[in-house]
Design a protein around this motif. Structure first.
Motif, PDB file in Angstrom:
ATOM      1  N   LEU A 192     -16.510  69.997  14.801  1.00  0.00           N
ATOM      2  CA  LEU A 192     -16.131  69.266  14.192  1.00  0.00           C
ATOM      3  C   LEU A 192     -15.266  67.739  14.391  1.00  0.00           C
ATOM      4  CD1 LEU A 192     -15.687  70.578  10.360  1.00  0.00           C
ATOM      5  CD2 LEU A 192     -17.859  69.950  10.865  1.00  0.00           C
ATOM      6  N   TYR A 193     -14.037  68.037  15.217  1.00  0.00           N
ATOM      7  CA  TYR A 193     -13.595  67.567  15.820  1.00  0.00           C
ATOM      8  C   TYR A 193     -14.055  66.210  16.910  1.00  0.00           C
ATOM      9  CZ  TYR A 193      -9.315  69.108  13.819  1.00  0.00           C
ATOM     10  OH  TYR A 193      -8.369  69.204  12.406  1.00  0.00           O
ATOM     11  N   ARG A 194     -14.886  67.463  18.188  1.00  0.00           N
ATOM     12  CA  ARG A 194     -15.090  66.847  19.116  1.00  0.00           C
ATOM     13  C   ARG A 194     -16.216  65.781  18.553  1.00  0.00           C
ATOM     14  NH1 ARG A 194     -15.643  72.249  22.363  1.00  0.00           N
ATOM     15  NH2 ARG A 194     -13.677  72.612  22.718  1.00  0.00           N
ATOM     16  N   ARG A 247     -13.316  52.488  12.304  1.00  0.00           N
ATOM     17  CA  ARG A 247     -14.265  54.439  12.398  1.00  0.00           C
ATOM     18  C   ARG A 247     -13.980  55.300  12.728  1.00  0.00           C
ATOM     19  NH1 ARG A 247     -19.042  54.071   9.343  1.00  0.00           N
ATOM     20  NH2 ARG A 247     -20.495  52.119   9.491  1.00  0.00           N
ATOM     21  N   LEU A 248     -14.040  56.078  11.873  1.00  0.00           N
ATOM     22  CA  LEU A 248     -13.464  57.243  12.757  1.00  0.00           C
ATOM     23  C   LEU A 248     -14.132  57.929  13.302  1.00  0.00           C
ATOM     24  CD1 LEU A 248     -11.577  59.383  11.259  1.00  0.00           C
ATOM     25  CD2 LEU A 248     -13.485  61.013  10.724  1.00  0.00           C
ATOM     26  N   MET A 249     -13.385  57.873  15.130  1.00  0.00           N
ATOM     27  CA  MET A 249     -14.378  58.061  15.690  1.00  0.00           C
ATOM     28  C   MET A 249     -13.689  59.476  16.287  1.00  0.00           C
ATOM     29  SD  MET A 249     -14.873  54.711  17.689  1.00  0.00           S
ATOM     30  CE  MET A 249     -16.044  54.897  18.369  1.00  0.00           C
ATOM     31  N   PRO A 250     -14.299  60.317  17.491  1.00  0.00           N
ATOM     32  CA  PRO A 250     -13.747  61.473  17.993  1.00  0.00           C
ATOM     33  C   PRO A 250     -12.923  61.173  19.169  1.00  0.00           C
ATOM     34  CG  PRO A 250     -16.241  61.257  18.724  1.00  0.00           C
ATOM     35  CD  PRO A 250     -15.738  60.766  17.704  1.00  0.00           C
ATOM     36  N   VAL A 251     -12.295  61.726  19.326  1.00  0.00           N
ATOM     37  CA  VAL A 251     -11.170  61.177  20.935  1.00  0.00           C
ATOM     38  C   VAL A 251     -11.007  62.210  22.360  1.00  0.00           C
ATOM     39  CG1 VAL A 251      -9.988  58.876  19.567  1.00  0.00           C
ATOM     40  CG2 VAL A 251      -8.975  60.893  19.514  1.00  0.00           C
ATOM     41  N   ILE A 288      -6.731  69.469  17.868  1.00  0.00           N
ATOM     42  CA  ILE A 288      -6.166  70.595  18.154  1.00  0.00           C
ATOM     43  C   ILE A 288      -6.105  70.089  19.832  1.00  0.00           C
ATOM     44  CG2 ILE A 288      -7.045  72.999  18.534  1.00  0.00           C
ATOM     45  CD1 ILE A 288      -8.172  73.025  15.835  1.00  0.00           C
ATOM     46  N   GLU A 289      -5.168  70.283  20.627  1.00  0.00           N
ATOM     47  CA  GLU A 289      -4.536  69.739  21.831  1.00  0.00           C
ATOM     48  C   GLU A 289      -6.130  68.969  22.204  1.00  0.00           C
ATOM     49  OE1 GLU A 289      -6.682  73.517  23.780  1.00  0.00           O
ATOM     50  OE2 GLU A 289      -4.871  74.752  23.145  1.00  0.00           O
ATOM     51  N   GLN A 290      -6.646  68.930  23.188  1.00  0.00           N
ATOM     52  CA  GLN A 290      -7.082  66.912  23.810  1.00  0.00           C
ATOM     53  C   GLN A 290      -8.131  67.047  23.050  1.00  0.00           C
ATOM     54  OE1 GLN A 290      -7.594  70.637  24.983  1.00  0.00           O
ATOM     55  NE2 GLN A 290      -9.888  70.125  25.802  1.00  0.00           N
ATOM     56  N   ASP A 291      -8.754  67.787  22.166  1.00  0.00           N
ATOM     57  CA  ASP A 291     -10.138  66.992  20.601  1.00  0.00           C
ATOM     58  C   ASP A 291      -9.483  65.986  19.567  1.00  0.00           C
ATOM     59  OD1 ASP A 291     -12.130  67.859  22.433  1.00  0.00           O
ATOM     60  OD2 ASP A 291     -11.605  70.074  22.169  1.00  0.00           O
ATOM     61  N   GLY A 292      -8.976  65.350  19.519  1.00  0.00           N
ATOM     62  CA  GLY A 292      -9.232  64.837  18.041  1.00  0.00           C
ATOM     63  C   GLY A 292      -9.784  63.923  17.116  1.00  0.00           C
ATOM     64  N   ILE A 293      -9.505  63.300  16.375  1.00  0.00           N
ATOM     65  CA  ILE A 293     -10.116  62.324  15.322  1.00  0.00           C
ATOM     66  C   ILE A 293      -8.927  61.332  15.006  1.00  0.00           C
ATOM     67  CG2 ILE A 293     -12.588  63.737  14.683  1.00  0.00           C
ATOM     68  CD1 ILE A 293     -10.376  64.025  11.735  1.00  0.00           C
ATOM     69  N   ILE A 318     -18.151  57.150  20.935  1.00  0.00           N
ATOM     70  CA  ILE A 318     -19.364  57.093  20.068  1.00  0.00           C
ATOM     71  C   ILE A 318     -20.411  58.712  20.482  1.00  0.00           C
ATOM     72  CG2 ILE A 318     -21.901  55.835  19.385  1.00  0.00           C
ATOM     73  CD1 ILE A 318     -21.312  53.216  20.830  1.00  0.00           C
ATOM     74  N   PRO A 319     -20.331  59.121  18.959  1.00  0.00           N
ATOM     75  CA  PRO A 319     -21.022  60.774  19.144  1.00  0.00           C
ATOM     76  C   PRO A 319     -22.395  60.130  18.670  1.00  0.00           C
ATOM     77  CG  PRO A 319     -19.536  60.294  17.318  1.00  0.00           C
ATOM     78  CD  PRO A 319     -19.404  58.940  17.379  1.00  0.00           C
TER      79      PRO A 319
END
Length: 339
Positions: A192-194, A247-251, A288-293, A318-319
């Protein structure tokens, strides 16, 4: 209801999948003569859509238009006023209390049925985010319906795989060939976060978040043609007249190990700043580690960003499942075009 999931496929088209047991999710059954009307006045989406589909993504807001709960609503008994509502498990008690408060004298029965069923998410073992559910679903081989209550494409977006609800004792491996079972929720959450998707109260703190900033439109979670519901005014007004500036974005989080060294508590809700101007650029919601929102100011997303008071770089993206953006959003994000 489930016929599209059970057509036979050639062996060579079978595709390996991962079935993740979502033990962080609860199921509430709502049924009775007034159920459809009752839910219609509460949720952001149109309950009437469940006459033609088996699952619906929606949110329940407070009077100020902030998100209280996100949910998936399932129509598991066609032509009957009975629904299963999937929500965050740690919100169950508050959610039940709220429904019962709004119920008044309506002919509605509300019951926690989490212990009767098991919720699963079926994800493709491919690393990429497939463009349509058919890319994934067409490669699955369902062997039987026994013990299966719901088998439905995730209603938020086609690429989020398949949601299953089974009887508690049913094993997914009895239903599907070539499927690995996992109880590791972090696999699902990282997926999900990715792709920039928040789910549950751990990602969406109740009463704090604005639905449009959390991409409720992109995720098919709101109807602008239905009647009134709690919190509708802010959502409708902003959608029709305003520009969404965050906006919520993957980081991707570089040097993420530094988060635990720099902050004593869990690394949630950390301020993100522009590394050059030091201006606030957003907030890291969870990771979670390197994946976030993260909730990112769209005007800042291209700039070098980092966590305030920590040597941790943040890189939004941008997803690829976002729909084409309107001209006002492109201007805000300094985009010439979005492919």
């Amino acid at each position: 209801m489930l016929k599209n999931l059970f057509s036979l496929k050639s062996y060579y088209r079978f595709h390996h999948c991962t079935a993740i047991s979502l033990n962080n999710r609860a199921l509430i059954q709502v049924h009775g003569d007034d159920t459809s009307k009752f839910l219609q006045g509460l949720i952001t989406n149109d309950i009437e859509f469940l006459k033609t589909t088996n699952a619906l993504y929606s949110m329940l807001l407070n009077a100020r238009g902030r998100i209280l709960y996100d949910m998936i609503i399932y129509n598991h008994q066609i032509n009957k006023s009975s629904y299963l509502i999937e929500i965050s498990q740690n919100a169950t008690a508050d959610f039940l209390r709220l429904l019962r408060m709004y119920k008044l004298r309506k002919q509605v029965n509300i019951e926690d049925v989490t212990q009767k069923y098991q919720i699963w998410s079926l994800l493709s073992s491919r690393k990429e985010f497939v463009s349509t559910i058919d890319d994934f679903r067409e490669t699955l081989n369902f062997k039987t319906r026994q013990g299966l209550i719901i088998g439905q494409s995730d209603p938020r977006h086609a690429s989020l795989g398949i949601r299953l609800i089974t009887e508690r004792q049913t094993q997914v491996t009895d239903l599907i060939d070539s499927c690995t079972v996992s109880n590791d929720l972090s696999v699902y959450k990282r997926w999900l976060y990715r792709h920039g998707i928040a789910e549950g109260t751990e990602d969406i703190p109740p009463g704090e978040c604005i639905p449009l900033e959390y991409n409720i439109v992109f995720l098919n979670g709101v109807s602008f043609s239905k009647g009134c519901y709690i919190g509708q005014e802010l959502v409708a007004r902003t959608h029709h007249t305003g520009v969404i500036r965050k906006r919520l974005m993957p980081v991707q989080i570089e040097n993420y190990e530094e988060l635990s060294k720099s902050f004593d508590t869990k690394a949630n809700d950390l301020t993100i700043i522009n590394e050059e101007t030091k201006r606030r650029a957003g907030k890291l919601r969870t990771s979670i580690e390197q994946d976030g929102i993260a909730l990112i100011r769209l005007s800042e997303w291209k700039n070098p960003l980092r966590i305030q008071n920590a040597d941790v770089s943040i890189k939004p993206s941008i997803p690829n499942w976002w729909p084409p953006l309107d001209e006002a959003t492109k201007l805000e994000m300094k985009l010439d075009h979005v492919s």
